[in-house]
Design a protein around this motif. Structure first.
Motif, short mmCIF file in Angstrom:
data_model
loop_
_atom_site.label_atom_id
_atom_site.label_comp_id
_atom_site.label_asym_id
_atom_site.label_seq_id
_atom_site.Cartn_x
_atom_site.Cartn_y
_atom_site.Cartn_z
N GLN A 59 -0.03 -5.56 5.88
CA GLN A 59 0.11 -5.64 7.27
C GLN A 59 -0.87 -6.23 7.87
N ASN A 60 -2.08 -6.41 7.55
CA ASN A 60 -3.07 -6.83 8.25
C ASN A 60 -3.22 -8.47 8.11
N PRO A 104 -7.30 -7.90 2.30
CA PRO A 104 -6.62 -7.16 3.25
C PRO A 104 -5.34 -6.49 2.80
#
Length: 149
Positions: free
Chosen positions: A147-148, A144
């Motif tokens: 930010q995720n 990922p």
């Protein structure tokens, strides 16, 4: 060194006393260029440049103690409060990713209790998200973006 399944980056290598060294941007020094280090440096650059991981929250060769044994996690990602979030274990491209490699990173996770585990030899990469509530882990298709996580 071997071509990896990771994007290239401007590699900085020098020779000292007949031995090649590669710049580790996290440790801010040149280290011996081994096949495993080749994978580590490519992977770190991939995380920083392509997945937006902050270099300031990544560390290489993190010392850990398992009972009487002192070990080192290859790389660890921390959050803004310096809590570990991810452990990354590297192997040389010639080393297959086996259950033994996963067993090694799971031992480190007993100490760090992170959300993500990554194992890579530069050719194959596996990422797991830990599900502590259900006592299992889930393999993800891709790493990922920062930010995720």
């Amino acid at each position: 060194m071997m071509q990896l399944n990771l994007p290239p980056y401007p590699i900085r290598v020098k020779e000292v006393n007949g031995r090649k060294q590669i710049l580790d941007i996290l440790r801010r020094k040149y280290v011996t260029l081994t096949p495993e280090e080749w994978v580590r440096q490519h992977f770190i650059h991939y995380l920083i440049e392509h997945k937006n991981y902050p270099a300031t929250l990544l560390a290489n060769e993190v010392p850990l103690q398992v009972g009487e044994k002192k070990v080192r996690a290859d790389s660890v990602l921390y959050d803004q409060h310096l809590r570990p979030r991810m452990i990354i274990e590297y192997k040389a491209p010639s080393v297959p990713i086996t259950q033994k490699v996963f067993d090694q990173i799971f031992v480190y996770n007993i100490l760090l209790h992170v959300d993500y585990l990554i194992v890579s030899n530069g050719l194959e990469t596996y990422i797991c998200r830990m599900d502590y509530d259900n006592q299992k882990y889930l393999f993800l298709e891709d790493i990922p973006n920062y930010q995720n996580i």
